[in-house]
Design a protein around this motif. Structure first.
Motif, PDB file in Angstrom:
ATOM      1  N   SER A 199       0.830  -1.209   0.000  1.00 29.54           N
ATOM      2  CA  SER A 199       0.000   0.000   0.000  1.00 29.54           C
ATOM      3  C   SER A 199       0.861   1.255   0.000  1.00 29.54           C
ATOM      4  CB  SER A 199      -0.937   0.004   1.214  1.00 29.54           C
ATOM      5  OG  SER A 199      -1.871  -1.045   1.128  1.00 29.54           O
ATOM      6  N   ILE A 200       1.850   1.303   0.863  1.00 29.62           N
ATOM      7  CA  ILE A 200       2.716   2.484   0.937  1.00 29.62           C
ATOM      8  C   ILE A 200       3.522   2.649  -0.346  1.00 29.62           C
ATOM      9  CG2 ILE A 200       4.706   3.519   2.117  1.00 29.62           C
ATOM     10  CD1 ILE A 200       3.597   2.249   4.730  1.00 29.62           C
ATOM     11  N   THR A 201       4.089   1.569  -0.852  1.00 32.20           N
ATOM     12  CA  THR A 201       4.863   1.638  -2.094  1.00 32.20           C
ATOM     13  C   THR A 201       3.979   2.119  -3.237  1.00 32.20           C
ATOM     14  OG1 THR A 201       6.335  -0.129  -1.321  1.00 32.20           O
ATOM     15  CG2 THR A 201       6.325   0.326  -3.687  1.00 32.20           C
ATOM     16  N   PHE A 202       2.755   1.616  -3.300  1.00 35.13           N
ATOM     17  CA  PHE A 202       1.823   2.015  -4.355  1.00 35.13           C
ATOM     18  C   PHE A 202       1.587   3.529  -4.321  1.00 35.13           C
ATOM     19  CE2 PHE A 202      -2.418   2.877  -6.013  1.00 35.13           C
ATOM     20  CZ  PHE A 202      -2.393   2.208  -7.234  1.00 35.13           C
ATOM     21  N   VAL A 203       1.301   4.056  -3.158  1.00 34.12           N
ATOM     22  CA  VAL A 203       1.040   5.499  -3.040  1.00 34.12           C
ATOM     23  C   VAL A 203       2.249   6.302  -3.517  1.00 34.12           C
ATOM     24  CG1 VAL A 203       0.672   7.388  -1.401  1.00 34.12           C
ATOM     25  CG2 VAL A 203      -0.666   5.301  -1.203  1.00 34.12           C
ATOM     26  N   ILE A 204       3.431   5.900  -3.113  1.00 31.90           N
ATOM     27  CA  ILE A 204       4.642   6.645  -3.475  1.00 31.90           C
ATOM     28  C   ILE A 204       4.890   6.591  -4.979  1.00 31.90           C
ATOM     29  CG2 ILE A 204       7.158   6.720  -3.216  1.00 31.90           C
ATOM     30  CD1 ILE A 204       6.665   5.835  -0.251  1.00 31.90           C
ATOM     31  N   VAL A 205       4.784   5.414  -5.577  1.00 26.17           N
ATOM     32  CA  VAL A 205       5.064   5.319  -7.018  1.00 26.17           C
ATOM     33  C   VAL A 205       3.974   5.953  -7.876  1.00 26.17           C
ATOM     34  CG1 VAL A 205       6.590   3.311  -6.820  1.00 26.17           C
ATOM     35  CG2 VAL A 205       4.145   2.963  -7.302  1.00 26.17           C
ATOM     36  N   MET A 206       2.775   6.054  -7.333  1.00 24.09           N
ATOM     37  CA  MET A 206       1.721   6.727  -8.087  1.00 24.09           C
ATOM     38  C   MET A 206       1.998   8.229  -8.184  1.00 24.09           C
ATOM     39  SD  MET A 206      -0.395   4.635  -9.410  1.00 24.09           S
ATOM     40  CE  MET A 206      -1.780   5.682  -9.849  1.00 24.09           C
ATOM     41  N   GLY A 207       2.746   8.783  -7.233  1.00 25.50           N
ATOM     42  CA  GLY A 207       3.177  10.162  -7.316  1.00 25.50           C
ATOM     43  C   GLY A 207       2.147  11.197  -6.902  1.00 25.50           C
ATOM     44  N   ASN A 208       0.970  10.766  -6.522  1.00 23.84           N
ATOM     45  CA  ASN A 208      -0.068  11.719  -6.086  1.00 23.84           C
ATOM     46  C   ASN A 208      -0.522  11.327  -4.684  1.00 23.84           C
ATOM     47  OD1 ASN A 208      -1.261   9.377  -7.016  1.00 23.84           O
ATOM     48  ND2 ASN A 208      -2.958  10.394  -8.035  1.00 23.84           N
ATOM     49  N   ILE A 209       0.383  11.500  -3.751  1.00 25.67           N
ATOM     50  CA  ILE A 209       0.183  11.065  -2.371  1.00 25.67           C
ATOM     51  C   ILE A 209      -1.086  11.658  -1.763  1.00 25.67           C
ATOM     52  CG2 ILE A 209       1.185  11.176  -0.045  1.00 25.67           C
ATOM     53  CD1 ILE A 209       3.931  10.822  -1.400  1.00 25.67           C
ATOM     54  N   SER A 210      -1.414  12.880  -2.112  1.00 18.18           N
ATOM     55  CA  SER A 210      -2.584  13.525  -1.511  1.00 18.18           C
ATOM     56  C   SER A 210      -3.902  12.865  -1.925  1.00 18.18           C
ATOM     57  CB  SER A 210      -2.611  15.015  -1.852  1.00 18.18           C
ATOM     58  OG  SER A 210      -2.726  15.185  -3.250  1.00 18.18           O
ATOM     59  N   ASP A 211      -3.894  12.034  -2.968  1.00 12.00           N
ATOM     60  CA  ASP A 211      -5.120  11.346  -3.407  1.00 12.00           C
ATOM     61  C   ASP A 211      -5.405  10.061  -2.639  1.00 12.00           C
ATOM     62  OD1 ASP A 211      -5.642  13.275  -5.279  1.00 12.00           O
ATOM     63  OD2 ASP A 211      -5.168  12.038  -7.025  1.00 12.00           O
ATOM     64  N   TRP A 212      -4.478   9.632  -1.802  1.00 13.82           N
ATOM     65  CA  TRP A 212      -4.606   8.332  -1.143  1.00 13.82           C
ATOM     66  C   TRP A 212      -4.464   8.459   0.367  1.00 13.82           C
ATOM     67  CZ3 TRP A 212      -6.022   4.479  -4.319  1.00 13.82           C
ATOM     68  CH2 TRP A 212      -5.760   4.647  -5.686  1.00 13.82           C
ATOM     69  N   GLN A 213      -5.243   7.666   1.081  1.00 13.11           N
ATOM     70  CA  GLN A 213      -5.142   7.586   2.536  1.00 13.11           C
ATOM     71  C   GLN A 213      -4.849   6.138   2.923  1.00 13.11           C
ATOM     72  OE1 GLN A 213      -5.291   9.910   5.214  1.00 13.11           O
ATOM     73  NE2 GLN A 213      -4.514   8.053   6.179  1.00 13.11           N
ATOM     74  N   LEU A 214      -3.783   5.923   3.670  1.00  9.64           N
ATOM     75  CA  LEU A 214      -3.488   4.599   4.203  1.00  9.64           C
ATOM     76  C   LEU A 214      -4.464   4.341   5.345  1.00  9.64           C
ATOM     77  CD1 LEU A 214      -1.557   2.127   4.180  1.00  9.64           C
ATOM     78  CD2 LEU A 214      -0.193   3.339   5.898  1.00  9.64           C
ATOM     79  N   MET A 215      -5.113   3.204   5.318  1.00  9.16           N
ATOM     80  CA  MET A 215      -6.098   2.816   6.323  1.00  9.16           C
ATOM     81  C   MET A 215      -5.626   1.535   7.003  1.00  9.16           C
ATOM     82  SD  MET A 215      -8.366   5.203   5.886  1.00  9.16           S
ATOM     83  CE  MET A 215      -9.758   4.616   6.837  1.00  9.16           C
ATOM     84  N   ALA A 216      -6.104   1.319   8.224  1.00 11.98           N
ATOM     85  CA  ALA A 216      -5.721   0.107   8.955  1.00 11.98           C
ATOM     86  C   ALA A 216      -6.829  -0.308   9.906  1.00 11.98           C
ATOM     87  CB  ALA A 216      -4.440   0.348   9.744  1.00 11.98           C
TER      88      ALA A 216
END
Length: 172
Positions: free
Chosen positions: A78-95
């Motif tokens: 999940s974290i790697t995906f957000v970083i490589v997508m390059g638009n961190i503000s569009d994603w929220q890590l949930m748990a």
């Protein structure tokens, strides 16, 4: 890891389901292509013994096979995906904590903020045993990255330099 034909078929169908979720996010064309590429890359990587060993073993922990190919990869993917997508503000890590549900393990996934939809790259690690992740109980989670963490080890094992990707994102 030797898988039964049923597990292999289940895993392949889960990958198709995840890619369908990516398509349902209504991402711009370039972002959609990127997301499909990385989900496909990650799902293939989860099946590789060398990726599992590189991600999960260290001097204190020699356990690298959690019994099912996507097992244990939820946070790092999940974290790697957000970083490589390059638009961190569009994603929220949930748990969700292990005590909050029948899966008996903590679990991480992503929420796509613009659409409000869930993207769980490893949901099948629980679905194989008949569990459904109660996404409605999820809480926002911190990324908490360090250079020694499993996320960096996972990314490096599949040829991604997270620091370089973070700097690229920061420069946008």
């Amino acid at each position: 890891m030797i898988k039964t034909p049923e597990q292999k078929q289940f895993y392949e169908q889960a990958t198709k389901n995840i890619l369908a979720r990516v398509n349902a996010l209504n991402l711009p064309k370039d972002q959609k292509q990127k997301a499909v590429h990385f989900v496909t890359l990650f799902r293939e990587a989860f099946t590789k013994e060398e990726v599992k060993k590189a991600t999960f073993t260290d001097k204190d922990n020699q356990m690298w096979d959690l019994g099912y190919d996507s097992g244990g990869f939820c946070r790092v993917a999940s974290i790697t995906f957000v970083i490589v997508m390059g638009n961190i503000s569009d994603w929220q890590l949930m748990a969700i904590d292990r005590e909050q549900w029948e899966g008996d393990m903590s679990h991480h996934w992503l929420k796509h903020k613009p659409s409000g939809k869930v993207l769980d790259i490893t949901y099948d690690q629980f679905a194989i045993d008949g569990f459904t992740v109660p996404y409605n109980l999820g809480q926002k989670a911190a990324y908490n990255l360090s250079l020694q963490d499993e996320t960096h080890k996972f990314a490096k094992s599949i040829g991604i330099d997270l620091l370089k990707e973070l700097m690229r994102t920061k420069d946008k």
